[in-house]
Design a protein around this motif. Structure first.
Motif, PDB file in Angstrom:
ATOM      1  N   GLY A 152      48.046  60.574  43.113  1.00  0.00           N
ATOM      2  CA  GLY A 152      47.930  61.709  42.180  1.00  0.00           C
ATOM      3  C   GLY A 152      46.423  61.918  41.632  1.00  0.00           C
ATOM      4  O   GLY A 152      45.956  62.908  41.384  1.00  0.00           O
ATOM      5  N   CYS A 153      45.983  60.520  41.443  1.00  0.00           N
ATOM      6  CA  CYS A 153      44.614  60.418  40.820  1.00  0.00           C
ATOM      7  C   CYS A 153      43.595  61.023  41.979  1.00  0.00           C
ATOM      8  O   CYS A 153      42.728  61.815  41.636  1.00  0.00           O
ATOM      9  N   ALA A 154      44.039  60.736  43.183  1.00  0.00           N
ATOM     10  CA  ALA A 154      43.158  61.257  44.189  1.00  0.00           C
ATOM     11  C   ALA A 154      43.092  62.765  44.319  1.00  0.00           C
ATOM     12  O   ALA A 154      41.997  63.429  44.461  1.00  0.00           O
ATOM     13  N   LEU A 155      44.152  63.215  44.103  1.00  0.00           N
ATOM     14  CA  LEU A 155      44.440  64.693  44.209  1.00  0.00           C
ATOM     15  C   LEU A 155      43.600  65.367  42.895  1.00  0.00           C
ATOM     16  O   LEU A 155      42.996  66.451  42.943  1.00  0.00           O
ATOM     17  N   SER A 156      43.787  64.724  41.668  1.00  0.00           N
ATOM     18  CA  SER A 156      43.109  65.162  40.426  1.00  0.00           C
ATOM     19  C   SER A 156      41.444  65.193  40.738  1.00  0.00           C
ATOM     20  O   SER A 156      40.708  66.132  40.220  1.00  0.00           O
ATOM     21  N   ALA A 157      40.914  64.243  41.329  1.00  0.00           N
ATOM     22  CA  ALA A 157      39.611  64.054  41.573  1.00  0.00           C
ATOM     23  C   ALA A 157      39.199  65.251  42.647  1.00  0.00           C
ATOM     24  O   ALA A 157      38.289  65.949  42.341  1.00  0.00           O
ATOM     25  N   MET A 158      40.140  65.419  43.714  1.00  0.00           N
ATOM     26  CA  MET A 158      39.844  66.558  44.600  1.00  0.00           C
ATOM     27  C   MET A 158      39.602  67.829  43.820  1.00  0.00           C
ATOM     28  O   MET A 158      38.804  68.820  44.045  1.00  0.00           O
ATOM     29  N   VAL A 159      40.641  68.329  42.955  1.00  0.00           N
ATOM     30  CA  VAL A 159      40.725  69.579  42.219  1.00  0.00           C
ATOM     31  C   VAL A 159      39.398  69.455  41.313  1.00  0.00           C
ATOM     32  O   VAL A 159      38.808  70.579  41.094  1.00  0.00           O
ATOM     33  N   VAL A 160      38.933  68.749  40.611  1.00  0.00           N
ATOM     34  CA  VAL A 160      37.723  68.381  39.771  1.00  0.00           C
ATOM     35  C   VAL A 160      36.709  68.694  40.674  1.00  0.00           C
ATOM     36  O   VAL A 160      35.835  69.684  40.075  1.00  0.00           O
ATOM     37  N   ARG A 161      36.502  67.898  41.746  1.00  0.00           N
ATOM     38  CA  ARG A 161      35.382  68.144  42.576  1.00  0.00           C
ATOM     39  C   ARG A 161      35.290  70.177  43.037  1.00  0.00           C
ATOM     40  O   ARG A 161      34.139  70.528  43.296  1.00  0.00           O
ATOM     41  N   SER A 162      36.559  70.520  43.561  1.00  0.00           N
ATOM     42  CA  SER A 162      36.551  71.656  44.151  1.00  0.00           C
ATOM     43  C   SER A 162      36.292  72.908  43.164  1.00  0.00           C
ATOM     44  O   SER A 162      35.352  73.769  43.150  1.00  0.00           O
ATOM     45  N   ALA A 163      36.602  72.387  41.706  1.00  0.00           N
ATOM     46  CA  ALA A 163      36.284  73.536  40.552  1.00  0.00           C
ATOM     47  C   ALA A 163      34.902  73.309  40.444  1.00  0.00           C
ATOM     48  O   ALA A 163      34.267  74.561  39.836  1.00  0.00           O
ATOM     49  N   ARG A 164      33.958  72.376  40.392  1.00  0.00           N
ATOM     50  CA  ARG A 164      32.638  72.277  40.123  1.00  0.00           C
ATOM     51  C   ARG A 164      31.685  72.819  41.426  1.00  0.00           C
ATOM     52  O   ARG A 164      30.711  73.278  41.209  1.00  0.00           O
ATOM     53  N   SER A 165      32.382  72.875  42.484  1.00  0.00           N
ATOM     54  CA  SER A 165      31.618  73.424  43.602  1.00  0.00           C
ATOM     55  C   SER A 165      31.467  74.721  44.014  1.00  0.00           C
ATOM     56  O   SER A 165      32.278  75.597  43.287  1.00  0.00           O
TER      57      SER A 165
END
Length: 416
Positions: free
Chosen positions: A403-416
């Motif tokens: 779940g933490c890895a998915l959270s980090a992916m969402v955050v990165r995608s939101a910033r890109s």
């Protein structure tokens, strides 16, 4: 248990500007209809979430009295949440055509009637089947309640009414654990379940009596192809797909922990069922987290707020694994606070990412959320049976890391 905060409110169809019969304004605070609507939805939350989790505190007793394994006993929770998960999205779509208020009242009353028959179940199999039917019937409340409020209440006065509904969800889920566990001190699981369902019936009657008729409902022509294409586009969005996965995993871990915590407290610390029920008061840390999540999001941003919640959840798990009660309970409280922070941020983010299709996005998030409760809750029972409490905690930590890895992916995608 349910999660008490919910995704962003579903959109309400508006008529064409040339309509000769404009819709009346939404109910405002001070009007009799506003008070009735608020109390009706409070009662709806109390009844539906009480019914959804009414067997969770009974699981150790079901194991001892019916000879069930922890995984088999967990099916009394997973059956309800699993069927709810696959029903909630179609029901939310159907409510756009046939009316939300009517669907809510029928759903709540039918679910409670089935609940009143559950104490008569002759075996665990019949009890699980009845719980599955109850999950199917109760789906109409969480699928439509927020949309009904958004439709019928004036936007200026919506937050207070929505807050009462969310509070009803929280307290209903909590009482669904406290009432049966309290009755267990004097009787068996059948009277405990019957008394709890009697309370749910009182709340349902209050909901049906108080709920005002819909004034702003506009039937929508259903086009299944359009709905499916919209959901397909949402799954193709990495941010939304990640948030759906986060709801699935974190809710699964949350329900798994509370499902099997009673076994640990009985086996390790010798606590009686009536006292174990009081441990569910730790659920109130989730209420506090939900209230604070908005402030955390406003000051830190959605991504950091969600990652902070995930970090709190994982930090609590080593304490949960401890053999000391004074460490275990704070660990559960810390995990609970972190989970509700993640859920509050993720559910709100879903609505923000899909402003033109909030109904579909919110429904998909809720479906994943309850599927996680059902599937992971059941699998966790097998882990508990095979590897004990330590093995279960390690399994849950692994899920949280995903779940933490998915959270980090969402955050990165939101910033890109």
């Amino acid at each position: 248990m349910t999660a008490t905060t919910s995704p962003a409110t579903l959109t309400v169809p508006t008529p064409h500007s040339s309509s000769p019969d404009p819709l009346p304004e939404g109910l405002s605070q001070g009007e009799p209809g506003y008070r009735r609507a608020s109390l009706a939805l409070l009662a709806a939350g109390l009844a539906s979430f009480n019914a959804l989790y009414c067997t969770q505190a009974l699981m150790p007793t079901l194991t001892s009295q019916l000879g069930a394994t922890p995984a088999q006993a967990s099916l009394t929770v997973s059956a309800a949440t699993g069927i709810l998960a696959i029903t909630i999205l179609p029901v939310s779509v159907l409510s756009e055509r046939f009316g939300r208020g009517r669907l809510m009242t029928i759903s709540a009353m039918a679910a409670v009637i089935v609940g009143l028959l559950l104490p008569l179940a002759p075996s665990l199999g019949w009890l699980v089947a009845g719980r599955g039917l109850q999950g199917l019937l109760v789906a109409g409340v969480p699928a439509t309640a927020m949309a009904w409020l958004s439709q019928e209440i004036h936007p200026r006065h919506l937050p207070r009414a929505m807050g009462l509904y969310v509070a009803g969800n929280t307290v209903g889920g909590l009482l669904g654990r406290l009432i049966p566990s309290g009755v267990l001190q004097f009787s068996g699981w059948r009277p405990a379940l019957g008394i709890d369902m009697a309370f749910a019936l009182v709340c349902t009657v209050a909901m049906v009596t108080l709920m005002p008729a819909e004034r702003r409902f506009v039937p929508k022509q259903l086009r299944p192809g359009n709905e499916l294409r919209t959901m397909g586009r949402q799954w193709a969005d990495r941010r939304l797909a990640g948030l759906f996965g986060i709801g699935f995993i974190f809710m699964g871990v949350f329900v798994s922990l509370y499902d099997f915590l009673g076994y640990r407290l009985t086996a390790r610390f010798g606590m009686p069922p009536s006292l174990i029920g009081l441990v569910f008061l730790l659920y109130l840390f989730g209420t506090l987290a939900s209230a604070r999540a908005g402030h955390l999001t406003a000051t830190r941003g959605r991504g950091p707020a969600m990652l902070i919640g995930a970090a709190m959840a994982i930090v609590g798990m080593p304490l949960v694994a401890s053999g000391l009660l004074w460490l275990t309970l704070p660990g559960v409280a810390l995990f609970t606070y972190g989970f509700f922070t993640v859920h509050s941020v993720a559910s709100g983010w879903v609505g923000a990412l899909a402003p033109r299709a909030r109904g579909e996005a919110s429904g998909t998030y809720l479906a994943c959320y309850y599927l996680g409760s059902s599937i992971l809750g059941y699998l966790s029972g097998h882990v508990m049976h095979a590897f004990g409490w330590t093995g279960l905690v390690m399994w849950l930590v692994g899920l949280i890391l995903i779940g933490c890895a998915l959270s980090a992916m969402v955050v990165r995608s939101a910033r890109s």
